[in-house]
Design a protein around this motif. Structure first.
Motif, mmCIF file in Angstrom:
data_model
loop_
_atom_site.group_PDB
_atom_site.id
_atom_site.type_symbol
_atom_site.label_atom_id
_atom_site.label_comp_id
_atom_site.label_asym_id
_atom_site.label_seq_id
_atom_site.Cartn_x
_atom_site.Cartn_y
_atom_site.Cartn_z
ATOM 1 N N ALA A 1 -30.327 13.083 -56.832
ATOM 2 C CA ALA A 1 -30.519 13.876 -55.801
ATOM 3 C C ALA A 1 -31.549 14.924 -56.016
ATOM 4 N N GLY A 2 -31.971 15.124 -57.361
ATOM 5 C CA GLY A 2 -33.000 15.878 -57.757
ATOM 6 C C GLY A 2 -32.463 17.222 -58.418
ATOM 7 N N LYS A 3 -31.347 17.309 -58.998
ATOM 8 C CA LYS A 3 -30.895 18.347 -59.731
ATOM 9 C C LYS A 3 -31.584 18.665 -60.755
ATOM 10 N N SER A 4 -32.202 18.033 -61.786
ATOM 11 C CA SER A 4 -32.770 18.328 -62.877
ATOM 12 C C SER A 4 -34.220 18.922 -62.432
ATOM 13 N N THR A 5 -34.882 18.364 -61.392
ATOM 14 C CA THR A 5 -36.137 18.816 -61.044
ATOM 15 C C THR A 5 -35.926 20.316 -60.452
ATOM 16 N N MET A 6 -34.697 20.232 -59.714
ATOM 17 C CA MET A 6 -34.408 21.668 -58.957
ATOM 18 C C MET A 6 -34.058 22.663 -60.044
ATOM 19 N N PRO B 1 -31.193 13.830 -47.783
ATOM 20 C CA PRO B 1 -31.142 12.848 -46.506
ATOM 21 C C PRO B 1 -30.678 11.638 -46.959
ATOM 22 N N GLY B 2 -30.084 10.995 -45.924
ATOM 23 C CA GLY B 2 -29.706 9.657 -46.109
ATOM 24 C C GLY B 2 -28.504 9.163 -46.757
ATOM 25 N N LEU B 3 -27.454 10.068 -46.999
ATOM 26 C CA LEU B 3 -26.457 9.501 -47.692
ATOM 27 C C LEU B 3 -25.208 9.406 -46.856
ATOM 28 N N GLY B 4 -25.385 9.329 -45.536
ATOM 29 C CA GLY B 4 -24.211 9.152 -44.729
ATOM 30 C C GLY B 4 -24.208 10.274 -43.410
ATOM 31 N N ASP B 5 -23.227 9.901 -42.505
ATOM 32 C CA ASP B 5 -23.379 10.633 -41.288
ATOM 33 C C ASP B 5 -22.435 11.863 -41.498
ATOM 34 N N HIS B 6 -22.118 12.568 -40.237
ATOM 35 C CA HIS B 6 -21.668 13.823 -40.410
ATOM 36 C C HIS B 6 -20.170 13.909 -40.785
ATOM 37 N N ILE B 7 -19.480 12.637 -40.634
ATOM 38 C CA ILE B 7 -18.118 12.400 -41.352
ATOM 39 C C ILE B 7 -18.029 12.836 -42.772
ATOM 40 N N GLN B 8 -18.997 12.270 -43.487
ATOM 41 C CA GLN B 8 -19.175 12.559 -44.699
ATOM 42 C C GLN B 8 -18.953 14.324 -45.190
ATOM 43 N N THR B 9 -19.597 14.788 -44.320
ATOM 44 C CA THR B 9 -19.673 16.435 -44.554
ATOM 45 C C THR B 9 -18.361 16.970 -44.194
ATOM 46 N N LEU B 10 -17.149 16.271 -43.533
ATOM 47 C CA LEU B 10 -15.979 16.763 -43.218
ATOM 48 C C LEU B 10 -14.874 16.750 -44.473
ATOM 49 N N ALA C 1 -28.020 23.136 -50.763
ATOM 50 C CA ALA C 1 -29.622 23.136 -50.898
ATOM 51 C C ALA C 1 -29.799 21.767 -50.420
ATOM 52 N N VAL C 2 -30.615 21.405 -49.384
ATOM 53 C CA VAL C 2 -30.840 20.076 -48.963
ATOM 54 C C VAL C 2 -32.218 19.801 -49.713
ATOM 55 N N ASN C 3 -32.441 19.164 -50.830
ATOM 56 C CA ASN C 3 -33.492 18.626 -51.509
ATOM 57 C C ASN C 3 -34.133 17.529 -50.970
ATOM 58 N N LYS C 4 -35.446 17.267 -51.238
ATOM 59 C CA LYS C 4 -36.449 16.309 -50.717
ATOM 60 C C LYS C 4 -36.503 16.604 -49.179
ATOM 61 N N ALA C 5 -36.677 17.856 -48.879
ATOM 62 C CA ALA C 5 -36.546 18.248 -47.417
ATOM 63 C C ALA C 5 -37.986 17.904 -46.911
ATOM 64 N N ASP C 6 -38.905 17.375 -47.667
ATOM 65 C CA ASP C 6 -40.493 16.829 -47.111
ATOM 66 C C ASP C 6 -40.226 15.395 -46.620
ATOM 67 N N LYS D 1 -32.098 16.467 -40.150
ATOM 68 C CA LYS D 1 -30.730 16.007 -39.621
ATOM 69 C C LYS D 1 -29.666 16.678 -40.698
ATOM 70 N N THR D 2 -29.705 16.402 -41.947
ATOM 71 C CA THR D 2 -29.031 16.576 -42.797
ATOM 72 C C THR D 2 -28.482 18.293 -42.765
ATOM 73 N N VAL D 3 -29.683 18.881 -42.835
ATOM 74 C CA VAL D 3 -29.419 20.653 -42.465
ATOM 75 C C VAL D 3 -28.465 20.831 -41.201
ATOM 76 N N ARG D 4 -28.814 20.012 -40.040
ATOM 77 C CA ARG D 4 -28.071 20.315 -39.105
ATOM 78 C C ARG D 4 -26.551 19.979 -39.412
ATOM 79 N N GLU D 5 -26.128 18.810 -39.826
ATOM 80 C CA GLU D 5 -25.051 18.271 -39.964
ATOM 81 C C GLU D 5 -24.287 19.192 -40.975
ATOM 82 N N LEU D 6 -24.861 19.706 -41.912
ATOM 83 C CA LEU D 6 -24.148 20.640 -42.785
ATOM 84 C C LEU D 6 -23.749 22.000 -42.137
ATOM 85 N N LYS D 7 -24.572 22.327 -41.251
ATOM 86 C CA LYS D 7 -24.485 23.755 -40.602
ATOM 87 C C LYS D 7 -23.400 23.702 -39.724
#
Lengths: 320, 132
Positions: A60-65, A172-181, A193-198, A204-210
Motif C-alpha cells: 500500500a506504500g506504508k514505508s514510502t509514507m 484504490p482497487g482493493l474491493g468495493d464498499h462492502i469491504q469498508t463495512l 490515508a488513501v495512498n496512491k491518490a494520483d 472512489k475509495t475516498v468516497r466509500e470510506l467517507k
C-alpha cells in the motif's frame, strides 16, 4: 558485572547513544535475562513520546509514507524513532527486513533512529518486543515514534493497543464498499490515508470510506478524517502530518489520550501476567505429567478445562 | 532467543542487485534476519544502518570495480564508530588479485561468482559461533 552493564546501557540510552539504543533493543528482542532490569532503568523516563502507528495491506506504500512523513516532521525539528516490522518465516524464523530501502535519506540524520524487526511468531501485525522498543526510543528522547506494522489483512489490530494515533493506509482497487463495512482493521483508524491518490479510482475509495464513516456511530469529534495522499509525489503529506499532530493535541486535551493509554496498560499488564504464568507453569510441570494429561484428554476421560483447573490449583498450592 | 542479524548492502553506483538478493534470500532461509538496504548506498549510510540495526555482519556486494575503495572505507568507518566487532564480508565481481588486499584491510571473506550459498551460510554460522 551484569548490574554494571545494565547501568551503562541505561545511562547511554538516556543520553541518546545510538549504539546502546540498538543493543538494548536487541536484548529486549532476544528476551535477555537483563531485559527486565533495562526496562526498569528506562521506565521512569518514558511517557513523553507520541506513538504513531501506520498500518495497511502489503504494497500500500506504508514505508514510502513513513519516509515522507519523517521528512515533514523533521522540518519542525522533531526527533523521530522508527520501528519497521516485517514478517518472520514460520518455517525457519528467518526474515527479510526490507522497509529501510524506502527511506535511505534518513539513515544518517542525527535526529532519526530506524530499527527493523521481524515478527518472530507474533501474529497481530507487530513484533513481540514492539512495546518495549517503544519504551527504549521514548526514554532516549525521540519525540515521535512511528511504528509501521507488517502488511496486514483484515484482523491484525495489535497496533491500536500500542499507538496513540493509528493511520490506516488504503489504496484504490482493493474491493468495493462492502469491504469498508467489515469489522477489524476498518474500526481502528484514527485517520484514513488513501495512498496512491494520483492513480485511477482514488476518489472512489475516498468516497466509500467517507460513506462508511457516516454510517458508523463515531462521536462527532472522533470521526476519522479521510486524507488522499501520494507519498511518492509528496502530495497531501503535509496535511496528513498536520492531522496526526492535531488529533494528538486534541486527545491530550479531551482526556482521550489518558483513557487510551490506561486501556493499553491494562492489556499490557494482562499479557505480561499471562506470559509469566505460562513460563512458570511450564517450568513446574514435567513433560511426563503433561503427556499423561494429554493422553487422558485424548481418551476423553477429562475435559481440557478440568485439566487446566487442576494444574493451576496444584501450582498455586505449591506457592503457598 | 538470539538470531543472527545481517545487513546486505550495495555500496557505490552499479545497479545490479540480483546477486545480493539471492544471498539475502539464502540467509533468510537459513533462519537469519536480513536487513536489505538496496542500491547505491554510501559507506556512511551502510555503517550507520548497521549500528542502528545492531547487526552481527555486513555483506557488501559490488559489481562496479570500486571495491578496493569502498570496502576498506566501510571497515574504517566501523572502527571510527567503535563498531569493529561487526564483521564484513564481500561478494560481486572481484578479481582474485584484489582479494589479499581486501582481506588485509579487514574483510573477513570474499565470495566470488559461482560460490554456493551454502558455503556463505556455513561460513557465517561458524564465525558467529566462534564469536559468542
Amino acid at each position: 558485572m551484569n548490574a554494571a552493564k545494565v547501568d551503562k546501557i541505561v545511562s547511554e540510552v538516556l543520553v541518546g547513544n545510538k549504539r546502546y539504543i540498538a543493543r538494548a533493543i536487541s536484548m529486549l528482542e532476544n528476551e535477555s535475562s537483563q531485559a527486565a532490569e533495562i526496562i526498569k532503568g528506562l521506565y521512569p523516563h518514558c511517557g513523553r513520546a507520541h506513538v504513531i502507528g501506520i498500518t495497511g495491506p502489503p504494497g500500500a506504500g506504508k514505508s514510502t509514507m513513513v519516509g515522507a512523513l519523517v521528512n515533514q516532521f523533521r522540518q519542525s525539528d522533531k526527533k523521530c524513532g522508527i520501528i519497521l516490522i516485517d514478517p518472520s518465516s514460520p518455517f525457519t524464523g528467518g526474515a527479510i527486513l526490507g522497509d529501510r530501502i524506502r527511506m535511505p535519506e534518513h539513515t544518517t540524520d542525527k535526529g532519526v533512529f530506524i530499527r527493523s524487526m521481524g515478527t518472530r511468531g507474533s501474529l497481530g501485525g507487530l513484533a513481540l518486543a514492539t512495546r518495549d522498543t517503544v519504551k527504549v526510543l521514548d526514554a532516549a528522547g525521540y519525540d515521535l515514534i512511528i511504528i509501521e506494522t507488517v502488511g496486514i489483512g483484515q484482523a491484525e489490530t495489535d497496533i491500536v493497543q500500542t499507538a496513540d494515533t493509528v493511520v490506516v493506509v488504503s489504496v484504490p482497487g482493493l474491493g468495493d464498499h462492502i469491504q469498508t463495512l467489515k469489522a477489524g482493521v476498518m474500526e481502528i483508524a484514527d485517520i484514513f490515508a488513501v495512498n496512491k491518490a494520483d492513480t485511477d479510482g482514488a476518489s472512489k475509495t475516498v468516497r466509500e470510506l467517507k460513506l462508511m464513516i457516516e454510517l458508523s456511530n463515531y462521536p462527532a469529534a472522533e470521526r476519522p478524517p479521510v486524507i488522499p495522499v501520494s507519498s511518492l509525489k509528496n502530495e497531501g503529506i503535509d496535511k496528513l502530518a498536520g492531522s496526526i499532530l492535531e488529533l494528538h493535541s486534541q486527545a491530550l486535551e479531551s482526556g482521550r489520550f489518558e483513557k487510551r493509554r490506561k486501556e493499553q496498560l491494562a492489556i499490557e499488564l494482562n499479557e505480561i501476567i499471562r506470559w509469566q504464568l505460562i513460563k512458570r507453569i511450564n517450568s513446574k510441570i514435567s513433560q511426563h505429567e503433561l503427556d499423561v494429561s494429554i493422553n487422558e484428554l485424548y481418551l476423553h476421560q477429562i475435559t481440557p478445562h478440568e485439566t487446566a483447573h487442576n494444574i493451576l490449583k496444584s501450582l498455586l498450592k505449591g506457592d503457598e | 532467543m538470539e538470531k543472527i542479524r545481517i545487513l546486505i548492502a550495495k555500496p557505490g553506483l552499479d545497479g545490479h542487485d540480483r546477486g545480493a538478493k539471492v544471498v539475502a534470500r539464502a540467509l533468510r532461509d537459513a533462519g537469519m534476519e536480513v536487513i536489505y538496504t538496496g542500491l547505491r548506498q554510501t559507506p556512511e549510510q551502510i555503517v550507520e544502518a548497521a549500528i542502528q540495526e545492531d547487526v552481527d555482519f555486513i555483506g557488501l556486494s559490488c559489481l562496479s570495480g570500486a571495491h578496493n575503495n569502498l570496502f576498506p572505507r566501510v571497515i574504517n568507518l566501523l572502527k571510527e564508530q567503535n563498531a569493529a566487532d561487526i564483521k564484513v564480508f564481500g561478494g560481486g565481481v572481484i578479481p582474485q588479485s584484489d582479494i589479499p588486499f581486501l582481506k588485509e584491510s579487514g574483510i573477513v571473506e570474499i565470495f566470488g561468482p559461482g560460490t554456493s550459498t551454502e558455503v556463505t551460510v556455513s561460513f557465517i554460522k561458524q564465525l558467529y559461533d566462534e564469536r559468542s
